[in-house]
Design an enzyme around this catalytic site. Sequence first.
Site, PDB file in Angstrom:
ATOM      1  N   THR A 164       1.345  -1.036  -0.017  1.00 17.04           N
ATOM      2  CA  THR A 164       0.161  -0.515   0.047  1.00 17.04           C
ATOM      3  C   THR A 164       0.767   1.234   0.240  1.00 17.04           C
ATOM      4  OG1 THR A 164      -1.938  -1.495   1.229  1.00 17.04           O
ATOM      5  CG2 THR A 164      -1.899   1.017   1.123  1.00 17.04           C
TER       6      THR A 164
ATOM      7  N   VAL B  71      -1.260 -15.899  -3.362  1.00 20.91           N
ATOM      8  CA  VAL B  71      -1.466 -16.972  -2.350  1.00 20.91           C
ATOM      9  C   VAL B  71      -2.407 -17.543  -1.932  1.00 20.91           C
ATOM     10  CG1 VAL B  71      -0.373 -18.384   0.485  1.00 20.91           C
ATOM     11  CG2 VAL B  71       1.573 -16.594  -1.455  1.00 20.91           C
TER      12      VAL B  71
ATOM     13  N   HIS C  16      -7.420   2.824   6.783  1.00 22.36           N
ATOM     14  CA  HIS C  16      -6.295   2.382   7.675  1.00 22.36           C
ATOM     15  C   HIS C  16      -6.901   1.302   8.896  1.00 22.36           C
ATOM     16  CE1 HIS C  16      -5.293   6.757   8.171  1.00 22.36           C
ATOM     17  NE2 HIS C  16      -4.744   6.446   7.026  1.00 22.36           N
TER      18      HIS C  16
ATOM     19  N   HIS D   5      -1.544   7.626  11.583  1.00 19.95           N
ATOM     20  CA  HIS D   5      -1.790   6.562  10.472  1.00 19.95           C
ATOM     21  C   HIS D   5      -0.906   5.347  10.241  1.00 19.95           C
ATOM     22  CE1 HIS D   5      -3.016  10.351   8.054  1.00 19.95           C
ATOM     23  NE2 HIS D   5      -2.371  10.827   9.784  1.00 19.95           N
TER      24      HIS D   5
HETATM   25  C1  FAD Z   1      -4.927   5.382  -0.775  1.00 18.48           C
HETATM   26  C2  FAD Z   1      -4.395   5.220   0.489  1.00 18.48           C
HETATM   27  C3  FAD Z   1      -3.964   6.115   1.147  1.00 18.48           C
HETATM   28  C4  FAD Z   1      -2.804   6.196   2.661  1.00 18.48           C
HETATM   29  N1  FAD Z   1      -2.889   7.072   3.600  1.00 18.48           N
HETATM   30  C5  FAD Z   1      -2.099   6.993   4.034  1.00 18.48           C
HETATM   31  C6  FAD Z   1      -0.817   7.688   5.082  1.00 18.48           C
HETATM   32  O1  FAD Z   1      -0.493   8.704   4.389  1.00 18.48           O
HETATM   33  N2  FAD Z   1      -0.238   7.361   5.918  1.00 18.48           N
HETATM   34  C7  FAD Z   1       0.131   6.274   6.720  1.00 18.48           C
HETATM   35  O2  FAD Z   1       0.222   6.019   7.016  1.00 18.48           O
HETATM   36  N3  FAD Z   1      -0.956   5.065   5.977  1.00 18.48           N
HETATM   37  C8  FAD Z   1      -1.288   5.873   5.030  1.00 18.48           C
HETATM   38  N4  FAD Z   1      -2.681   4.819   4.430  1.00 18.48           N
HETATM   39  C9  FAD Z   1      -2.900   3.176   4.887  1.00 18.48           C
HETATM   40  C10 FAD Z   1      -1.336   2.719   5.393  1.00 18.48           C
HETATM   41  O3  FAD Z   1      -0.564   2.730   3.967  1.00 18.48           O
HETATM   42  C11 FAD Z   1      -1.287   1.274   5.167  1.00 18.48           C
HETATM   43  O4  FAD Z   1      -2.471   0.415   6.313  1.00 18.48           O
HETATM   44  C12 FAD Z   1      -0.274  -0.073   5.525  1.00 18.48           C
HETATM   45  O5  FAD Z   1       0.536   0.070   3.824  1.00 18.48           O
HETATM   46  C13 FAD Z   1      -0.340  -0.680   5.670  1.00 18.48           C
HETATM   47  O6  FAD Z   1       0.550  -2.123   5.383  1.00 18.48           O
HETATM   48  P1  FAD Z   1       0.622  -3.736   5.548  1.00 18.48           P
HETATM   49  O7  FAD Z   1       2.156  -3.703   5.651  1.00 18.48           O
HETATM   50  O8  FAD Z   1      -0.354  -4.516   7.070  1.00 18.48           O
HETATM   51  O9  FAD Z   1      -0.077  -3.938   4.601  1.00 18.48           O
HETATM   52  P2  FAD Z   1       0.229  -3.611   2.735  1.00 18.48           P
HETATM   53  O10 FAD Z   1       1.224  -2.554   2.858  1.00 18.48           O
HETATM   54  O11 FAD Z   1      -1.335  -3.601   1.827  1.00 18.48           O
HETATM   55  O12 FAD Z   1       0.883  -4.761   2.339  1.00 18.48           O
HETATM   56  C14 FAD Z   1       0.581  -6.116   1.673  1.00 18.48           C
HETATM   57  C15 FAD Z   1       0.772  -6.696   0.508  1.00 18.48           C
HETATM   58  O13 FAD Z   1       0.061  -8.033   0.392  1.00 18.48           O
HETATM   59  C16 FAD Z   1       0.241  -8.373  -1.017  1.00 18.48           C
HETATM   60  N5  FAD Z   1      -0.910  -9.306  -0.654  1.00 18.48           N
HETATM   61  C17 FAD Z   1      -1.933  -9.141  -0.157  1.00 18.48           C
HETATM   62  N6  FAD Z   1      -2.702 -10.598  -0.929  1.00 18.48           N
HETATM   63  C18 FAD Z   1      -1.741 -11.238  -1.392  1.00 18.48           C
HETATM   64  C19 FAD Z   1      -1.478 -12.948  -1.557  1.00 18.48           C
HETATM   65  N7  FAD Z   1      -2.707 -13.844  -1.589  1.00 18.48           N
HETATM   66  N8  FAD Z   1      -0.676 -13.154  -2.239  1.00 18.48           N
HETATM   67  C20 FAD Z   1       0.037 -12.506  -2.216  1.00 18.48           C
HETATM   68  N9  FAD Z   1       0.292 -11.175  -1.694  1.00 18.48           N
HETATM   69  C21 FAD Z   1      -0.345 -10.548  -1.172  1.00 18.48           C
HETATM   70  C22 FAD Z   1      -0.071  -6.906  -1.455  1.00 18.48           C
HETATM   71  O14 FAD Z   1      -0.601  -7.077  -2.609  1.00 18.48           O
HETATM   72  C23 FAD Z   1       0.504  -6.214  -0.570  1.00 18.48           C
HETATM   73  O15 FAD Z   1       1.754  -5.911  -1.281  1.00 18.48           O
HETATM   74  C24 FAD Z   1      -3.390   4.362   3.283  1.00 18.48           C
HETATM   75  C25 FAD Z   1      -3.672   4.014   2.424  1.00 18.48           C
HETATM   76  C26 FAD Z   1      -4.817   3.881   1.466  1.00 18.48           C
HETATM   77  C27 FAD Z   1      -5.340   2.653   1.170  1.00 18.48           C
END
Ligand code: FAD
Length: 623
Positions: free
Chosen positions: A153, A292, A562, A600
């Site tokens: 994300t 996956v 979020h 965030h």
């Molecule tokens: C539009 C938007 C704006 C935002 N703005 C902000 C901001 O300004 N500041 C901030 O702090 N946060 C912001 N956020 C939130 C923040 O970016 C996320 O909460 C954070 O990146 C989540 O990280 P994560 O490691 O949980 O998952 P993610 O970063 O979502 O990573 C999960 C990964 O797993 C992969 N994946 C999923 N399912 C599978 C599967 N079955 N097989 C293989 N791969 C898979 C996905 O493709 C992805 O690459 C925003 C979110 C969005 C959508």
Amino acid sequence: MIPIRVIILSVLVFGSGYGVEEDDTNLVDYYEQLINIEYENAAKYKLDKNAKRYKPDSEKQNTDFGTYDFIIVGSGSTGSVIANRLTEINNWNVLLIEAGGYENNFTDIPAMTTISLLSDYNWGFLSVPQKTSCLGMKNQRCPFPRGRALGGTTVVNGLAYSRGSQESFNQWAKMGFPEWSYDKVLPYYIKAEDYPTEWKEGQEIVIDSDVHGKDGPLIVEFSEPESKEYPNYIGANEDLGYKVIDLNAGTDEGVSKAPTNTQHGRRYSAYKAYIKPAESRGNLKIITQSYVTKLIIENSTATGVRFAHNGKYYTAKASKEIIVSAGSISSPQILMLSGIGPKKHLKSKKINLIKNLEVGSALREHIGISLYFSSNYTLENKQLREYIQEFLRGVGGLAAPGPNDAFGFYQTKVETIENYPDIELILVPNFGNVTKDFSEKILNLKDVTYQTYTKQDPNKRIFRIDLFGLHTHSTGTLRLNSNNPFDYPLIDPNLLTDKNNRDINTLFEAINMVMKLIQTPSMKKIDTQLVIPQLPACRNLKKLSQPFWECVIHQVGHPVYHPVGTCPMGQVVDENLKVYGVDKLRVADASIFPLTLTGHPNAPCVMLGEKVSDIIKSLYGVK
Ligand SMILES: Cc1cc2nc3c(=O)[nH]c(=O)nc-3n(C[C@H](O)[C@H](O)[C@H](O)COP(=O)(O)OP(=O)(O)OC[C@H]3O[C@@H](n4cnc5c(N)ncnc54)[C@H](O)[C@@H]3O)c2cc1C
Ligand SMILES: *[C@@H]1O[C@H](CO)[C@@H](O)[C@H](O)[C@H]1NC(C)=O
Ligand SMILES: *[C@@H]1O[C@H](CO)[C@@H](O)[C@H](O)[C@H]1NC(C)=O
Ligand SMILES: *[C@@H]1O[C@H](CO)[C@@H](O)[C@H](O)[C@H]1NC(C)=O
Ligand SMILES: *[C@@H]1O[C@H](CO)[C@@H](O)[C@H](O)[C@H]1NC(C)=O
């Protein structure tokens, strides 16, 4: 110890001396064409309704993808960090499996954040129809964008770098997880950061230098230029007695220029910070475009994963551990498809139970609304080419992270815990027509909602303030639609349903706070006027009364991207993020946060990746 506060007013003139000459017309042509093509694509783009793009033709065949020490599922904010840190150990082999591909020059442009959501970089989830929020959206369905790329994300997000308040972490400590108190997580924030020490002349920025890192992989900047409204907005806060503070030093009440994850005005994703430097290591195998579908669990021990890639199924085995970092929507889905989840629910989907855990039973989200204001500043009258020239120098409207200019945290009377700000207000400027308006499509708005609420009068300089309630008491759910891994899960945020109405009261207090800000001398100076929402559903209520605002909140209040809490610590994982009752399996991403954060989630996810990497290393006795 009270940290020493330094206010550094640097005289470095930022933006000169980077990269290219202003007259590099080829590059300007390239970007102009790129942006126009992406606008056309965004206008046509239809969000995926499922993951069938990955579905192999045959269920039967299965190719062996080998054995690794660790397998990481998902390369987002958290997974990218873990992939980097575990491959620091030379004799550990790590397989990183990611459904998306590489980011590109368009996603690198900070102002294009929301437009990138209308592309394959977004999974494109929508909630199930809602009864209490998102009523002004098509079929009452809230958008749930999630990034799909190396970097996850962070390739599409709003770039705000926000650690969250001390109290967020101290709350977990009080829930029985002392290793996650603020003091215990702080070293990992410092380890991750490359925090700025210099910026443009005259910008007032406060940094508690004791609590920031300079040598970490994740670059933080303060974007330039500030918007025209910015000084008035900061002035308004000061008029009300709120100070400019370092909001990444524990987060008290106050306001600040928003720190962002950019480098010279370009997106600095988790891919750039953590994967790129590790990509060439011989012990990191990355496979992209790979989805996956299931974890292989034998005798209560995770031994491998099954994934679909390029029309075929593969199985990879892990000798040490599997770490699921697929994010708040996909991690719980993968667990449930593998037999880890609520017993009754799995039974109803004909999935064999391996471990009965409350996966997906307490989804929490920040809820937000946006308000629009006019001022008597005039719009910049610039062509796209001028913005591109500025961008190539690392500044200007395209280099500004679309949604974030200043942010402030405040505590309303609804929150009774001390030093625990419960609302956030974000100044969202309007840099003329630097980007096209795709808000109707991105927010899934009904046409009438767009016409009566979001659409801006092109003759007035209209800026936005985003209002977030931070301590969400309502909980929703994430459930499987079926046992087919290529179906999207059912996401039900169920906002504004808490018994004591704390969530809606908090947002109402946020609106009161905004009304106070715009009535200050600093905002009056530019003739700031609220653009009163004309939503038909609220038309019969007395304008600006509490019932009117509550109506507006139900119509346009929505999850602000979020989501947390779908594999919460204490219910699904222990304090080392190990799944209860299943060996060699961890979940590490935003899904493990038991409560919404006062901030965030990206920075906390990076911190989490740093911390769990150390936990794993110390369990295996390596450094
Ligand atoms: C539009 C938007 C704006 C935002 N703005 C902000 C901001 O300004 N500041 C901030 O702090 N946060 C912001 N956020 C939130 C923040 O970016 C996320 O909460 C954070 O990146 C989540 O990280 P994560 O490691 O949980 O998952 P993610 O970063 O979502 O990573 C999960 C990964 O797993 C992969 N994946 C999923 N399912 C599978 C599967 N079955 N097989 C293989 N791969 C898979 C996905 O493709 C992805 O690459 C925003 C979110 C969005 C959508
Ligand atoms: C991205 O832009 C750079 C110039 O900034 C260019 O050299 C490169 O080829 C572009 N990448 C792609 C994939 O077009
Ligand atoms: C299953 O695991 C238990 C405990 O870890 C072990 O005692 C047992 O031998 C295992 N059985 C098989 C068939 O591997
Ligand atoms: C907006 O962009 C268009 C097309 O690039 C340009 O013709 C117009 O002058 C711009 N308007 C403003 C107010 O900047
Ligand atoms: C903006 O409005 C204020 C307050 O009404 C007024 O004093 C000021 O002159 C106006 N500025 C412009 C540029 O119109």
